[in-house]
Design a protein around this motif. Sequence first.
Motif, mmCIF file in Angstrom:
data_model
loop_
_atom_site.group_PDB
_atom_site.id
_atom_site.type_symbol
_atom_site.label_atom_id
_atom_site.label_comp_id
_atom_site.label_asym_id
_atom_site.label_seq_id
_atom_site.Cartn_x
_atom_site.Cartn_y
_atom_site.Cartn_z
ATOM 1 N N LYS A 125 -1.805 0.124 2.420
ATOM 2 C CA LYS A 125 -1.226 1.343 2.988
ATOM 3 C C LYS A 125 0.080 1.042 3.722
ATOM 4 N N TYR A 126 0.061 -0.117 4.418
ATOM 5 C CA TYR A 126 1.185 -0.411 5.301
ATOM 6 C C TYR A 126 2.332 -1.083 4.583
ATOM 7 N N ARG A 127 3.517 -0.489 4.715
ATOM 8 C CA ARG A 127 4.700 -1.173 4.203
ATOM 9 C C ARG A 127 5.287 -1.978 5.357
ATOM 10 N N LEU A 128 6.134 -2.940 5.030
ATOM 11 C CA LEU A 128 6.689 -3.766 6.111
ATOM 12 C C LEU A 128 7.454 -2.897 7.104
ATOM 13 N N GLU A 129 8.126 -1.844 6.581
ATOM 14 C CA GLU A 129 8.895 -1.006 7.517
ATOM 15 C C GLU A 129 7.988 -0.179 8.434
ATOM 16 N N ASP A 130 6.688 -0.078 8.089
ATOM 17 C CA ASP A 130 5.770 0.660 8.975
ATOM 18 C C ASP A 130 5.301 -0.208 10.145
ATOM 19 N N ILE A 131 5.557 -1.510 10.051
ATOM 20 C CA ILE A 131 5.078 -2.393 11.120
ATOM 21 C C ILE A 131 5.973 -2.213 12.342
ATOM 22 N N VAL A 132 5.350 -1.817 13.432
ATOM 23 C CA VAL A 132 6.108 -1.397 14.617
ATOM 24 C C VAL A 132 6.624 -2.602 15.403
ATOM 25 N N ALA A 169 0.228 -8.794 5.210
ATOM 26 C CA ALA A 169 -0.184 -9.085 3.824
ATOM 27 C C ALA A 169 -0.012 -7.831 2.966
ATOM 28 N N GLN A 170 -0.414 -6.680 3.509
ATOM 29 C CA GLN A 170 -0.253 -5.419 2.766
ATOM 30 C C GLN A 170 1.224 -5.154 2.505
ATOM 31 N N GLY A 171 2.031 -5.346 3.551
ATOM 32 C CA GLY A 171 3.469 -5.109 3.442
ATOM 33 C C GLY A 171 4.099 -5.986 2.366
ATOM 34 N N MET A 172 3.678 -7.262 2.321
ATOM 35 C CA MET A 172 4.243 -8.168 1.306
ATOM 36 C C MET A 172 3.818 -7.737 -0.093
ATOM 37 N N LEU A 174 3.186 -4.697 -1.015
ATOM 38 C CA LEU A 174 3.895 -3.475 -1.396
ATOM 39 C C LEU A 174 5.378 -3.699 -1.688
ATOM 40 N N CYS A 175 5.941 -4.837 -1.238
ATOM 41 C CA CYS A 175 7.348 -5.057 -1.626
ATOM 42 C C CYS A 175 7.426 -6.034 -2.791
ATOM 43 N N SER A 176 6.272 -6.385 -3.360
ATOM 44 C CA SER A 176 6.287 -7.312 -4.491
ATOM 45 C C SER A 176 6.270 -6.539 -5.801
ATOM 46 N N GLN A 177 6.391 -7.285 -6.893
ATOM 47 C CA GLN A 177 6.341 -6.625 -8.207
ATOM 48 C C GLN A 177 4.935 -6.145 -8.535
ATOM 49 N N ARG A 178 3.980 -6.546 -7.716
ATOM 50 C CA ARG A 178 2.602 -6.164 -7.962
ATOM 51 C C ARG A 178 2.200 -4.906 -7.189
ATOM 52 N N ALA A 179 3.186 -4.247 -6.564
ATOM 53 C CA ALA A 179 2.885 -3.131 -5.661
ATOM 54 C C ALA A 179 1.964 -2.077 -6.284
ATOM 55 N N ALA A 180 2.119 -1.852 -7.601
ATOM 56 C CA ALA A 180 1.297 -0.809 -8.225
ATOM 57 C C ALA A 180 -0.112 -1.310 -8.523
ATOM 58 N N GLY A 181 -0.314 -2.626 -8.403
ATOM 59 C CA GLY A 181 -1.640 -3.201 -8.673
ATOM 60 C C GLY A 181 -2.522 -3.117 -7.447
ATOM 61 N N PRO A 182 -3.774 -3.605 -7.562
ATOM 62 C CA PRO A 182 -4.683 -3.513 -6.415
ATOM 63 C C PRO A 182 -4.336 -4.503 -5.301
ATOM 64 N N PHE A 183 -4.709 -4.135 -4.084
ATOM 65 C CA PHE A 183 -4.648 -5.058 -2.937
ATOM 66 C C PHE A 183 -6.081 -5.202 -2.450
#
Length: 443
Positions: A125-132, A169-172, A174-183
Amino acid sequence: MRDYTLIQAILDASHDGIIAVDRDSTVIWVNKNALEILGLPPHVVGEKITRYIPQSDLLRILATGKREIGDIATVLNRQIIINRLPIVIDGQTVGAVSTFKEFTDIQKMELRIRKQSMESGLEAKYRLEDIVGHSDVIREAKELAETFGRTEATVLILGETGTGKELFAQGMHLCSQRAAGPFVAVNCAALPGNLLESELFGYEDGAFTGARKGGKPGLFELAHGGTLFLDEIGEMSLPIQALLLRVLQEKKVRRIGGERVIPVDVRIIAATNRDVEERIRMSQFRSDLYYRLNVLTLELPPLRQRLEDIPALTWAIIREIAERGDKTIESVSESLFKLFTQHDWPGNVRELRNVVERMVLLSKTARLERRDAAFFEKKLQKRRQTDGAAAVAGTIPAAEDEAEMILRVLQQTRGNRQEAAKLLGVDRTTLWRKLKKYGHGST
Ligand SMILES: Nc1ncnc2c1ncn2[C@@H]1O[C@H](COP(=O)(O)OP(=O)(O)OP(=O)(O)O)[C@@H](O)[C@H]1O
């Protein structure tokens, strides 16, 4: 006539079965695959569909004008997946069409896996930009995480409990080429050895007593095409470390009790809050596995090294609570923030979250004041006293006190560890570890 033949040829070329009826439920078009899948004679065109399929679902589409996508039905002992749509011309429903195909084993499996992953929230759910946080240390960590995230390399995240390792880990992912795959995230400390093994690698039908019928795919299989986050990797037992190393080397898994070798394409992000190198020295962690995991290292700063982020974090937590509809806070007093900076936050952001949530839920107004933090001040005071006593005696705080307190809280929560951990301001894993340390691991 030529058009009719051409359209029929096009429809027959489709892998899907297609059958269409007019407003009176008379079949107006059907292709070869539909005849084959539904077991119909070639002369259905011009006949009422109900003559062959008395309960045809297309009647419902004619009545409602609503599409139905992805329905699954059994026809002549075969499972088929069906889409039904109204045929609309100039805003009028003039008929209905059904397209369908046989539901292959692969599709069945995909559907099951997709369902499972949604049920257990296996999506990032969390993108790196969501990390406060705007402190230099957190900004650097975010930049590094972004660079690491874009690679395919294994990353080892180091950080105290509650510093946001899973968020990063979630943020990484979501910015990877695997973003559409499962986490897929798994906490290696929270599961006893054999359970962790079956979670990670899955098992075949009848692999052991109590095994689920039909077997179960492991998390490696579920994470195929995506990222597997292994939290608390330092707690993994040596036999599982050996299995993990083999999967990382061979990129294949074999389920427990199975013969089949299943290829998996998974990126690993591991995390630990313990000194793994120390565990290697004590022969509790394999150095070959460590080097394989530790290709890139991301160190997350504890909250006490970024106290300037406390106001932003506090507001982010307040906003989340308001979004849940629980309570709205409009202002926070400066003296409260000042008080927050006097604490060293051993539970990091998770501890801050617990303190803020408690204050928000208890507050009677829309403003958070220092006086709302009485429970926190008490905690601070107690901590100072213990630290002071420890400094005088030259010892660490007495273990018995901690063990006693944990057991008391557990009693209060009737054994509910999640609730106990919350009250103690630690995460579940830390609580589990402490219980194990004090000899109450299985309570
Ligand atoms: N920078 C941040 N911004 C917003 N929330 C954060 C941040 N860091 C951590 N949190 C919150 O703190 C809590 C703990 O985060 P997370 O589970 O990622 O930590 P962790 O380091 O993986 O903890 P553990 O080692 O105990 O598993 C979560 O509720 C998370 O939402």
